[in-house]
Enzyme design. Structure first.
Site, PDB file in Angstrom:
ATOM      1  N   HIS A   1       0.787  -1.405  -0.065  1.00  0.00           N
ATOM      2  CA  HIS A   1       0.052   0.594   0.142  1.00  0.00           C
ATOM      3  C   HIS A   1       0.804   0.982   0.052  1.00  0.00           C
ATOM      4  O   HIS A   1       1.716   1.230   1.082  1.00  0.00           O
ATOM      5  CB  HIS A   1      -0.900  -0.012   1.215  1.00  0.00           C
ATOM      6  CG  HIS A   1      -2.450  -0.761   0.714  1.00  0.00           C
ATOM      7  ND1 HIS A   1      -2.055  -2.232   1.024  1.00  0.00           N
ATOM      8  CD2 HIS A   1      -3.277  -0.695   0.903  1.00  0.00           C
ATOM      9  CE1 HIS A   1      -2.736  -3.031   1.367  1.00  0.00           C
ATOM     10  NE2 HIS A   1      -3.750  -1.884   0.953  1.00  0.00           N
TER      11      HIS A   1
ATOM     12  N   ARG B   1      -5.166 -10.807  -4.860  1.00  0.00           N
ATOM     13  CA  ARG B   1      -6.897 -10.225  -4.548  1.00  0.00           C
ATOM     14  C   ARG B   1      -7.100  -8.975  -6.500  1.00  0.00           C
ATOM     15  O   ARG B   1      -6.220  -8.824  -6.761  1.00  0.00           O
ATOM     16  CB  ARG B   1      -6.315  -9.551  -3.428  1.00  0.00           C
ATOM     17  CG  ARG B   1      -7.961  -8.211  -3.529  1.00  0.00           C
ATOM     18  CD  ARG B   1      -7.396  -7.146  -1.607  1.00  0.00           C
ATOM     19  NE  ARG B   1      -6.650  -6.128  -2.401  1.00  0.00           N
ATOM     20  CZ  ARG B   1      -7.640  -4.727  -1.923  1.00  0.00           C
ATOM     21  NH1 ARG B   1      -8.048  -4.886  -0.648  1.00  0.00           N
ATOM     22  NH2 ARG B   1      -6.483  -3.578  -2.006  1.00  0.00           N
TER      23      ARG B   1
ATOM     24  N   GLU C   1     -15.841  -4.646   2.755  1.00  0.00           N
ATOM     25  CA  GLU C   1     -15.098  -3.703   3.513  1.00  0.00           C
ATOM     26  C   GLU C   1     -16.446  -2.341   3.883  1.00  0.00           C
ATOM     27  O   GLU C   1     -16.247  -1.265   4.791  1.00  0.00           O
ATOM     28  CB  GLU C   1     -14.887  -3.016   1.864  1.00  0.00           C
ATOM     29  CG  GLU C   1     -13.004  -4.528   1.860  1.00  0.00           C
ATOM     30  CD  GLU C   1     -12.679  -3.651   0.236  1.00  0.00           C
ATOM     31  OE1 GLU C   1     -11.774  -3.387   0.531  1.00  0.00           O
ATOM     32  OE2 GLU C   1     -13.555  -4.279  -0.313  1.00  0.00           O
TER      33      GLU C   1
ATOM     34  N   ASP D   1     -11.788   1.053   3.979  1.00  0.00           N
ATOM     35  CA  ASP D   1     -12.687   1.488   3.627  1.00  0.00           C
ATOM     36  C   ASP D   1     -14.173   1.797   3.963  1.00  0.00           C
ATOM     37  O   ASP D   1     -15.359   2.435   3.918  1.00  0.00           O
ATOM     38  CB  ASP D   1     -13.360   0.706   2.251  1.00  0.00           C
ATOM     39  CG  ASP D   1     -12.316   0.756   0.624  1.00  0.00           C
ATOM     40  OD1 ASP D   1     -12.810   1.747   0.495  1.00  0.00           O
ATOM     41  OD2 ASP D   1     -12.191  -0.278   0.475  1.00  0.00           O
TER      42      ASP D   1
ATOM     43  N   ARG E   1      -6.331  -3.975   7.847  1.00  0.00           N
ATOM     44  CA  ARG E   1      -5.822  -2.966   8.763  1.00  0.00           C
ATOM     45  C   ARG E   1      -4.367  -2.033   8.557  1.00  0.00           C
ATOM     46  O   ARG E   1      -3.355  -2.348   7.379  1.00  0.00           O
ATOM     47  CB  ARG E   1      -4.879  -3.065  10.256  1.00  0.00           C
ATOM     48  CG  ARG E   1      -5.832  -3.140  11.354  1.00  0.00           C
ATOM     49  CD  ARG E   1      -5.444  -3.967  12.995  1.00  0.00           C
ATOM     50  NE  ARG E   1      -6.383  -4.707  13.467  1.00  0.00           N
ATOM     51  CZ  ARG E   1      -7.347  -4.053  14.525  1.00  0.00           C
ATOM     52  NH1 ARG E   1      -7.131  -2.454  13.574  1.00  0.00           N
ATOM     53  NH2 ARG E   1      -7.956  -4.359  15.119  1.00  0.00           N
TER      54      ARG E   1
ATOM     55  N   ARG F   1      -9.337   6.208  -3.274  1.00  0.00           N
ATOM     56  CA  ARG F   1      -8.717   5.600  -2.513  1.00  0.00           C
ATOM     57  C   ARG F   1      -9.068   5.897  -1.221  1.00  0.00           C
ATOM     58  O   ARG F   1      -8.726   6.851  -0.501  1.00  0.00           O
ATOM     59  CB  ARG F   1      -7.448   4.613  -2.792  1.00  0.00           C
ATOM     60  CG  ARG F   1      -8.023   3.337  -3.511  1.00  0.00           C
ATOM     61  CD  ARG F   1      -6.325   3.189  -4.195  1.00  0.00           C
ATOM     62  NE  ARG F   1      -6.515   1.997  -5.665  1.00  0.00           N
ATOM     63  CZ  ARG F   1      -7.008   0.630  -5.070  1.00  0.00           C
ATOM     64  NH1 ARG F   1      -7.133   0.414  -4.112  1.00  0.00           N
ATOM     65  NH2 ARG F   1      -7.057   0.117  -6.355  1.00  0.00           N
TER      66      ARG F   1
END
Length: 1055
Positions: A154, A557, A678, A719, A757, A890
């Site tokens: 991320h 994913r 989410e 999210d 997380r 995002r």
């Protein structure tokens, strides 16, 4: 190096910390004086003094004077030239990074000085025994614990990897500086080294000029393993084992590891078109390559250490047979055709000292430098046929001899070739070579292999000089040879070159590598050399048990809609209708029917658009790699049972297709399919979805048969927080986990919860121990998966000593949550109050963020959100879709932007209104009781309080005043009022006089950064103002990016 790692040590020694800050600040000042001159550094110091004075006035409650000083500071910054602004940003940014390094160093130092460290294995095991847990119960719980830490790419790590390494070197020098035996000359040399490192940092470009690729991100993750986790894991496991032996009388079994690692780097394709099937394949192979390279290094060290002759009969027989095979091969005449099937053998006797062999294994975790330089991983310019070891692809026939469970296969000329048996995990490409290419290959082989072999023999001792047979060295030399062949095979696969190795010729599974190592271990134990067995050899065995052959299994994913679109294309092609238009019952009937069938669904002749072809190619690669290399298939935005069965069907279909091409079964097993819930809406339906899934006979039988009766469910914190605000997200996540656990219990299925997380509080971040201890009772039953994202990976695992502590905290927190779960809400009234606070909080949050037509424009004006794209900190786009608005933005840039302005709005918006409403109804004392007695409520409020302690209403107001249009200034004022309301009622509930009153160490650290952090914020406002009138000015853009770096360093987190 962030506040989120406050659970590493409760406090730091401020005297030592402040001394190091003064030292580093003085050296930085000297470096910049040489670079920009004394006159400008006087201006820098004046800026700092003005900021410090304003902070002092505000702390003393003299607001008017503080505001005057801040206005003066802003005025002086506005008069700076662009070059001066750039230099000022760099000075303060580097200083904040250096203080972060010192802070981390002193956390480690403090932890080392504690004899009975809180949350350690020894401390936790002792408390559990005193609470009535029996030794057998404790031993079983530790041995059966299954925790997996999943590293993700991320985009929140703002520092370049080059600078991260330089920061680590400074941390090592600070550690060296603490040595009491350091002489005057040594200390002067150390200061010179620090000056060199700081100079190097200051002369290195702080800005990423190019966007990283997914493979770059994966390499960064693998470097964390190589430079830190590789050394930390054996040390951590020794701590667990020693504590377990102390309290139960039994050590941790050698191949038992409570923690393993996974990765999303190169597998997370949700909204990232740069992650392709080829990227996933290459990253998986690269991970295997690095694992083999690290094992080769360890084997080299072991071959020096295990020089003894005494061994048991089993190992002696094996060593003699290996030597006989070697001897027969040396006397055999080698022609070209035989040589091309002959791999260079690792000599049974080592000829040079490997790196680190002279150091005891207990020093690995505390070494001030890495024992090895970073691995030179295969890249685009990699030339496998020019490697010095000269390995070539080989496929040979031969005879097999067996000693016990260990099998040795020999080639036609008698060379020892392999251990065990395995199937290839990757389908090699069949590539035919022209005659010119073959001639070139033969020439390269002759130049590299024959010459090297002849020269190597001159270096090796002759048989008359060899001091008897060293059986461990012989066996380990054989293991090294196998590893070299395994590495060569992976290099050929990475380069898409011909690779037709016989399964006997390489290691495929960790069991095959463990077999000879365990033989050596058993032999040492049986000969009374247990102390040697439990040293480097024991550490290596534990590494193999933890990291396997892939270091970190790669999760895949993808968003649920992509699977639906793929099935649309298939059903259209087969004239079955349009899958996405069917209702849920019809989808489930179709999917279940096809899953029970034995024929492939997808015709080989089907043609689909590139995006959908990529989906099908991903499933094909997953089938080729199998569960030996891959972990779970995560479905983001899952909302129905059909989302899971759709992936099961596409996976089954791909495995049938690949098995047909291979002519044998696919390697490994099917991947676990994990729904990720989410949004608030999906979290509320999570339990129902799981019940629907488990009520399907095929699926329930599949889970029992193929996944040991265990269902994995992922819950997303990012999210959900962006959707409804932090407080509501926390409550909905809590209830969703309770419902999912209840659903699985109803069907007798075990559940593993996977926590997605982030690093910041707004994305579910927070101290690890606190987070695990506040989970719903019964949701952590010895198993847990959790992501560690972006800058948190470096902060928690970048240094071996910190990594050991973090791993220990994961183990003890999960153990406590399993054996002594946290309390439920004592009264049903508490849950009703939570529901009421959540509803009010959510309404305020959504009415502001999603329903106020002015909010998006205000957000765009008041923050550097639009400019964050220039940071190049991640391979994926900042939006899932190209449309404007908050909805498709995002969560990371959403949090990141507000963190930069010090408003940190997503973490507290709505909380004040929710708490105020309940308190005004007379429930203040109820909330205080909830805070004292309900771990979930306490942790939720504490984390919000931590964020409020970092927020600065005056800095946020300055952004609004300079950057926001006049007609939207009122919205900013209303939001600042909401912030003050949140602060007031959080303090009312906690009973604290000031924010972070329960963590004064943190408050003091934050206050120490303000004289550097506040000027960078003001400078960022000025640069944003100029840049928005001159958006093509690259120097202004660079200055802005440096301020973003500095603020991230000062806030100790990004998104």
């Amino acid at each position: 190096m962030t506040d989120i790692t406050d659970d590493i040590a409760e406090e730091i020694s401020f005297q030592g910390f402040e001394d190091d800050c003064r030292l580093l600040g003085s050296l930085l000042n000297d470096v910049f004086q040489r670079e920009v001159g004394t006159q400008f550094m006087v201006k820098v110091e004046r800026t700092r003094v003005l900021a410090q004075s304003a902070c002092n006035m505000r702390a003393a409650g003299i607001e008017d004077t503080a505001e005057l000083l801040e206005k003066q500071l802003a005025a002086e910054l506005s008069k700076m030239t662009l070059e001066e602004a750039l230099s000022l940003a760099r000075v303060f940014s580097h200083y904040l990074n250096l203080t972060g390094i010192a802070e981390t160093h002193h956390r480690v130092t403090k932890a080392k000085s504690l004899t009975n460290m809180s949350k350690s294995c020894d401390d936790t095991f002792n408390k559990l025994m005193q609470a009535g847990v029996s030794p057998d119960e404790l031993y079983d719980a530790v041995c059966k614990q299954e925790v997996e830490i999943v590293l993700t790419a991320h985009p929140t790590q703002i520092n370049r990897r080059t600078l991260q390494y330089k920061h680590i070197r400074i941390a090592h020098l600070l550690e060296y500086n603490d040595r009491p035996d350091l002489g005057h000359e040594d200390r002067e040399m150390l200061i010179e080294d620090l000056v060199r490192e700081i100079t190097s940092i200051c002369q290195t470009d702080e800005i990423r000029r190019h966007q990283p690729t997914p493979v770059d991100e994966a390499r960064a993750g693998l470097n964390i393993v190589e430079q830190s986790l590789w050394r930390a894991v054996p040390h951590y496991l020794r701590r667990v084992s020693n504590a377990l032996k102390k309290h139960t009388g039994r050590p941790l079994p050698l191949t038992c590891t409570p923690i393993k690692f996974g990765s999303w780097m190169g597998g997370d394709r949700d909204g990232n078109p740069n992650v392709t099937a080829k990227v996933t394949r290459d990253v998986s192979l690269l991970s295997r390559w690095m694992a083999i390279e690290l094992y080769i290094r360890e084997i080299d060290n072991l071959r020096f250490e295990l020089s003894m002759n005494q061994c048991n009969d089993h190992l002696s027989t094996l060593a003699h047979e290996i030597l006989e095979k070697e001897k027969s091969s040396e006397n055999h005449h080698e022609s070209w055709n035989q040589l091309k099937h002959h791999s260079h053998h690792a000599p049974p006797f080592p000829t040079q000292l490997p790196a680190g062999a002279d150091l005891p294994s207990c020093t690995e975790c505390n070494n001030v430098e890495s024992r090895y330089p970073p691995l030179d991983v295969p890249g685009s310019d990699f030339m496998p046929l020019n490697r010095q070891d000269g390995q070539t692809s080989s496929r040979v026939e031969g005879s097999t001899s067996s000693i016990g469970k260990l099998s040795i296969k020999t080639t036609g000329n008698g060379n020892v070739s392999s251990l065990g048996n395995a199937q290839s995990a990757v389908t090699p490409k069949a590539i035919s070579f022209s005659s010119s290419q073959l001639l070139a290959q033969r020439k390269l082989f002759a130049e590299s292999q024959i010459g090297r072999t002849s020269f190597q023999r001159l270096l090796e001792p002759s048989s008359s000089q060899q001091p008897g047979i060293a059986p461990y060295r012989v066996v380990l030399g054989f293991v090294k040879e196998m590893l070299l062949k395994t590495r060569k095979r992976l290099e050929l696969l990475l380069e898409d070159l011909p690779c037709e190795y016989d399964p006997w010729d390489y290691f495929e599974t960790s069991d095959q590598l463990l077999e000879p190592l365990l033989l050596c271990y058993d032999s040492l134990q049986s000969c009374g050399s247990g102390i040697l067995a439990d040293g480097r050899l024991g550490d290596l065995i534990r590494r193999v048990a933890t990291f396997g052959m892939v270091l970190m299994k790669l999760d895949l994913r993808q968003e649920s809609g992509r699977h639906s679109e793929t099935l649309d294309a298939i059903t259209r092609y087969l004239d079955m209708g349009i899958y996405s238009e069917w209702d849920e019952d019809k989808k489930l009937e179709f999917l279940t029917r096809e899953l029970k069938g034995k024929r492939p669904l997808v015709p080989s002749t089907i043609e689909v658009c590139p995006d959908l072809k990529e989906v099908l190619d991903t499933f094909k690669v997953a089938a080729e790699l199998g569960s030996d290399s891959l972990g779970a298939y995560v479905i983001s935005m899952a909302s129905h049972a059909s989302d899971v069965l759709a992936v099961e069907l596409l996976q089954k279909d791909a495995r049938l297709s690949v098995a047909g091409e291979l002519g044998r079964a696919c390697p490994g097993g099917m991947l676990r399919v994990v729904p990720l819930f989410e949004t608030v809406k999906d979290l509320r339906e999570a339990g129902s979805v799981i019940r629907k899934l488990l009520s399907t006979d095929w699926y329930r039988e599949h889970i029992i048969k193929n996944h040991n009766g265990q269902q994995e469910v992922m819950v997303g914190y990012s999210d959900s927080g962006k959707d409804a605000g932090r407080f509501t997200a926390a409550w909905e996540l809590y209830k969703a986990q309770e419902d999912v656990v209840a659903a699985c219990n109803e069907y007798g299925i075990k559940v593993t919860l996977f926590h997605g997380r982030g690093g910041s509080i707004g994305r579910g971040g927070g101290p690890t121990y606190l987070a695990i201890q506040s989970q719903p009772p019964g949701s952590v039953m010895g198993t847990l998966r959790s992501t560690e994202q972006g800058e948190m990976v470096q902060a928690k695992f970048g240094l071996p000593q910190i990594a050991v502590r973090q791993l220990e905290i994961y183990t003890t927190a999960v153990l406590l949550a399993t054996l002594r779960p946290p309390q439920h809400a004592r009264e049903e009234k508490w849950r009703s109050l939570m529901e009421e606070i959540s509803n009010v909080s959510c309404n305020i949050y959504r009415s502001t963020v999603y329903e106020d037509p002015e909010f998006y424009t205000y957000f765009h004006e008041a923050t550097p959100q639009a400019e964050l794209a220039f940071l190049n900190i991640g391979s994926r786009p900042t939006r899932r879709k190209s449309s404007a608005g908050i909805g498709h933005l995002r969560a990371i840039p959403w949090i990141f932007a507000w963190t930069q302005t010090r408003f940190v709005l997503p973490a507290w918006l709505g909380v004040g209104a929710g708490l105020k409403g309940v308190c005004e109804k007379g429930h203040t004392e109820d909330l205080r009781e909830m805070y004292k007695e309900w771990p979930f409520f306490q942790s939720t409020v504490d984390l919000i309080e931590m964020v409020l302690g970092k927020a600065d209403i005056h800095v946020a107001k300055h952004y609004d005043k300079v950057l926001v249009s006049e007609n939207r200034q009122k919205l900013g004022a209303e939001l600042r009022t909401e912030l003050m309301t949140a602060e007031k009622f959080v303090l009312l509930v906690t009973g604290h006089e000031k924010l972070s009153d329960n963590n004064r160490s943190l408050r003091r650290l934050i206050e120490s950064r303000l004289p550097y952090l506040n000027p960078i914020n003001m400078l960022q406002v000025e640069i944003l103002k100029r840049l928005r009138n001159d958006d093509d000015n690259n120097k202004l853009r660079d200055a802005l990016l440096i301020t973003i770096n500095g603020i991230a360093a000062g806030m100790r987190n990004t998104g």
